[in-house]
Design a protein around this motif. Structure first.
Motif, PDB file in Angstrom:
ATOM      1  N   LYS A  25      82.921   6.241  14.651  1.00  0.00           N
ATOM      2  CA  LYS A  25      82.613   5.164  14.465  1.00  0.00           C
ATOM      3  C   LYS A  25      82.407   5.049  12.963  1.00  0.00           C
ATOM      4  O   LYS A  25      82.049   3.876  11.649  1.00  0.00           O
ATOM      5  CB  LYS A  25      82.224   4.279  15.223  1.00  0.00           C
ATOM      6  CG  LYS A  25      80.857   4.739  15.071  1.00  0.00           C
ATOM      7  CD  LYS A  25      80.523   3.320  16.097  1.00  0.00           C
ATOM      8  CE  LYS A  25      78.733   3.730  16.461  1.00  0.00           C
ATOM      9  NZ  LYS A  25      78.261   2.590  17.201  1.00  0.00           N
ATOM     10  N   GLY A  26      81.614   5.894  12.514  1.00  0.00           N
ATOM     11  CA  GLY A  26      80.732   6.644  11.071  1.00  0.00           C
ATOM     12  C   GLY A  26      81.819   6.428   9.513  1.00  0.00           C
ATOM     13  O   GLY A  26      81.138   6.756   8.803  1.00  0.00           O
ATOM     14  N   ASN A  29      81.263  11.100   5.525  1.00  0.00           N
ATOM     15  CA  ASN A  29      79.885  10.823   4.263  1.00  0.00           C
ATOM     16  C   ASN A  29      80.118  11.953   4.058  1.00  0.00           C
ATOM     17  O   ASN A  29      81.226  13.548   4.305  1.00  0.00           O
ATOM     18  CB  ASN A  29      78.970  10.641   5.406  1.00  0.00           C
ATOM     19  CG  ASN A  29      78.623  11.778   6.359  1.00  0.00           C
ATOM     20  OD1 ASN A  29      79.066  12.793   6.276  1.00  0.00           O
ATOM     21  ND2 ASN A  29      78.525  10.575   7.639  1.00  0.00           N
ATOM     22  N   CYS A  54      86.330   4.610  15.785  1.00  0.00           N
ATOM     23  CA  CYS A  54      86.898   5.383  14.386  1.00  0.00           C
ATOM     24  C   CYS A  54      86.853   3.525  13.536  1.00  0.00           C
ATOM     25  O   CYS A  54      88.970   3.466  14.515  1.00  0.00           O
ATOM     26  CB  CYS A  54      86.972   5.671  13.877  1.00  0.00           C
ATOM     27  SG  CYS A  54      87.084   5.996  12.045  1.00  0.00           S
TER      28      CYS A  54
END
Length: 102
Positions: A25-26, A29, A54
Motif C-alpha cells: 500500500k505504500g 519508493n 496497493c
C-alpha cells in the motif's frame, strides 16, 4: 527496446520464476527501486508482485519501476510485473536473447 520475439522468449523464461519483491500500500519508493536495481543486475530477469492493498495500477507501477531502474518492462499480467535488464558484468550474463529481425 525489445522486439516481440525477445519479449516472448523472456516471458517463457519468467513463467517459472517466483516474485522477488512486493509492492504494497505504500507504493514504490527510492529504496525499493535501489534494491530492484541491485537484484536485477545479478538476475537479469525478475518478477515483482503488486499486493491487493496497493491502490496504484500495476501497469503504472511497472512502467515507473522499469524507467527508474533502467530496465525493460517485459510484461504486466494481473498484479505481476516482469522486468529485464542485461547484466553489465559478463559473469552475470545468463540470458541470450533471440536476434532481432532486420
Amino acid at each position: 527496446m525489445l522486439t516481440g520475439k525477445q519479449k516472448r522468449h523472456l516471458r517463457s523464461l519468467a513463467h517459472h520464476l517466483t516474485p522477488v519483491f512486493q509492492v504494497g500500500k505504500g507504493g514504490t519508493n527510492e529504496q525499493l527501486v535501489r534494491h530492484i536495481e541491485e537484484a536485477i543486475e545479478v538476475r537479469e530477469l525478475m518478477k515483482i508482485s503488486v499486493l491487493n492493498n496497493c491502490v496504484e495500477d500495476p501497469k503504472e507501477i511497472g512502467a515507473e519501476v522499469a524507467e527508474a531502474a533502467g530496465a525493460e518492462l517485459v510484461q504486466v499480467i494481473g498484479k505481476t510485473i516482469v522486468l529485464y535488464k542485461r547484466a553489465t558484468d559478463e559473469k552475470n550474463r545468463k540470458i541470450e536473447l533471440p536476434k532481432a529481425a532486420k
